[in-house]
Design an enzyme around this catalytic site. Sequence first.
Site, mmCIF file in Angstrom:
data_model
loop_
_atom_site.group_PDB
_atom_site.id
_atom_site.type_symbol
_atom_site.label_atom_id
_atom_site.label_comp_id
_atom_site.label_asym_id
_atom_site.label_seq_id
_atom_site.Cartn_x
_atom_site.Cartn_y
_atom_site.Cartn_z
ATOM 1 C CB THR A 204 -0.922 0.009 1.235
ATOM 2 O OG1 THR A 204 -1.684 -1.201 1.255
ATOM 3 C CG2 THR A 204 -1.871 1.197 1.197
ATOM 4 C CE LYS B 187 -4.542 -2.036 1.543
ATOM 5 N NZ LYS B 187 -4.551 -3.349 2.126
ATOM 6 C CE LYS C 256 1.462 2.356 4.508
ATOM 7 N NZ LYS C 256 2.078 1.241 3.746
#
Length: 293
Positions: free
Chosen positions: A99, A176, A244
């Site tokens: 990611t 995502k 994050k």
Amino acid sequence: MSHDTTVAVLGLGAMGHAFAANLLTNDLPVRVWNRTRSRGDDLAEQGAFNADSAIDAVSGARFVITMLPDFDTTRDVLLGDGGALEHLPERGVVIQMGTIGVEHTETLIREIKTARPDVVFIDAPVSGTKAPAEQATISVLASGDQKAADGIDAVFNAISKRVVWLGDAGRGSRMKLVVNAWLIHMMQGIAESARLAQTLGFSTEEFWSVLDGGPLAAPYVKAKLDKIGGDEYSAQMALEWGLKDALLALDAAGDTDLPGLARISEIWRDAVEAGLGEQDIAAVHDYLRRQHG
């Protein structure tokens, strides 16, 4: 197995290691590399080639899975000085599964196309954490030229339960962030609801007993309530990585106002700074308890 099925896995954290193990279980030839080489020792015992360098790993592979911690590391390993990309055989396939955000994914697509126009880039982050990865029950959010990546189905079938193809490369990373924004909201809701339950005299087990069998009884909720109830926060998804992802989603949103996610990111940042970053995201419950009794 032929050369065309050989998979190199770059990055043997919890997810990358699970991918490599499942590929081996499905009899695919596997080459692995990690900066700490010992992470691949058990995989070598199962039949993987534990390479000394990323170059060695990719030079004998058709497919290369990158599951590295961030964009800078991914870019450096593939495209930096002595990068592995130039040693990938002709018409190889790079499957980027970490990611790293929308903008960084677009940068990687562009730079790989410039450096190696023959290479197929598949953007394929996953929905799922450590345990589902180990059980090969994750979902892959794939995007890119599926037809040009002939044979990729065998790779994805070995490591996942479900593959959703979303169109042009880059759309997987966009989805995502949507999925992870939902997961982050859900985790914060679970933590706060568990706090309220405890304040009002109910255990997490009693809370779950009311949800169980109904439309709100997602297995994910049960797993996180079990962690909270047992005060056990070994990481399935570390809080620092959850933070994050929250920040990546906020950045990708641009001018779209996401006030809930913005506030959660502040809470999670404070929890990370309080030393909980390596614990599971469910540890936000522990942080709230410490702060407010």
